[in-house]
Design an enzyme around this catalytic site. Sequence first.
Site, PDB file in Angstrom:
ATOM      1  N   SER A 146      37.506  39.632 111.704  1.00 49.93           N
ATOM      2  CA  SER A 146      37.546  41.090 111.861  1.00 49.93           C
ATOM      3  C   SER A 146      36.447  41.507 112.818  1.00 49.93           C
ATOM      4  O   SER A 146      35.459  40.780 113.014  1.00 49.93           O
ATOM      5  CB  SER A 146      37.323  41.766 110.499  1.00 49.93           C
ATOM      6  OG  SER A 146      37.053  43.151 110.635  1.00 49.93           O
ATOM      7  N   TYR A 159      33.144  43.043 102.504  1.00 49.53           N
ATOM      8  CA  TYR A 159      34.078  42.698 103.574  1.00 49.53           C
ATOM      9  C   TYR A 159      33.324  42.230 104.814  1.00 49.53           C
ATOM     10  O   TYR A 159      33.673  41.201 105.411  1.00 49.53           O
ATOM     11  CB  TYR A 159      34.945  43.910 103.902  1.00 49.53           C
ATOM     12  CG  TYR A 159      36.032  43.649 104.916  1.00 49.53           C
ATOM     13  CD1 TYR A 159      37.216  43.011 104.541  1.00 49.53           C
ATOM     14  CD2 TYR A 159      35.893  44.044 106.245  1.00 49.53           C
ATOM     15  CE1 TYR A 159      38.226  42.783 105.462  1.00 49.53           C
ATOM     16  CE2 TYR A 159      36.891  43.811 107.174  1.00 49.53           C
ATOM     17  CZ  TYR A 159      38.052  43.182 106.779  1.00 49.53           C
ATOM     18  OH  TYR A 159      39.050  42.949 107.702  1.00 49.53           O
TER      19      TYR A 159
END
Length: 255
Positions: A146, A159
């Site tokens: 990501s 995350y």
Amino acid sequence: MNSPTFLEGKHALVTGASSGLGWQFALTLARAGAKVTLAARSTDKLETLAKEIEGFDGRALPVRMDVTDVASIRSAVAAAETELGPVDILVNNSGISALSPSEAISEEDFDAVMDTNAKGAFFVAQAVGQSMIKHGHGGKIINIASVASNRVLKQNIAYCMSKAAVKHMTAALADEWGRYNINVNGINPGYIVTGINRDYWETDHGKKLISRLPRRRVGDPEVLDGALLLLAGPGSDFMTGSMIDVDDGLTAKGF
């Protein structure tokens, strides 16, 4: 230039294939000629995806895989290889998030994110890597990280930590497994519209976030197709340990 079916005969395994990016990755690889194993915790949606792939004469195998359960990972990989042969391409895509201020995130939410995104990603890579080493034909492992592996996303601590781990894991595995002709690379997607977050982008908060992005837009899953096919095919034979940012300039943007 790649032919339309340049992955003909290859077996690709896609985790988290029941929705979002995983669904698109599976379709893209199947259209390029690969046989595709569709892995997720629930197989109901996978059956629908398999029928869509079979509709254009592709071959798809739905398998149940819970990436937080190492036994489930190994069982799914074994089932996939029994049916479709050794895995040539892994798209290591499963991931979740837990939005929370760092001072408030629960141990349960933190563990769920880390177990899925970091630990799960590693043990999927390990299971497929073991098979690639055993069969001696090499392969391509594509880890989906990501933009959060490069920069902070507010109130998303677990995350961010997990995706930074995936980025570093990619480099570590590339270093170790290069001798086996296994290419390990990754993709850092930016903000992508999926079924899960589609409504969010229509809210005031979502529109405000879009207004701060470099090109004032978010992407559809198809924007990742180019990077995916590069890393899955022969064009990446001299690439390993690389992360490709597909984020519309977000990483380049000043903080």
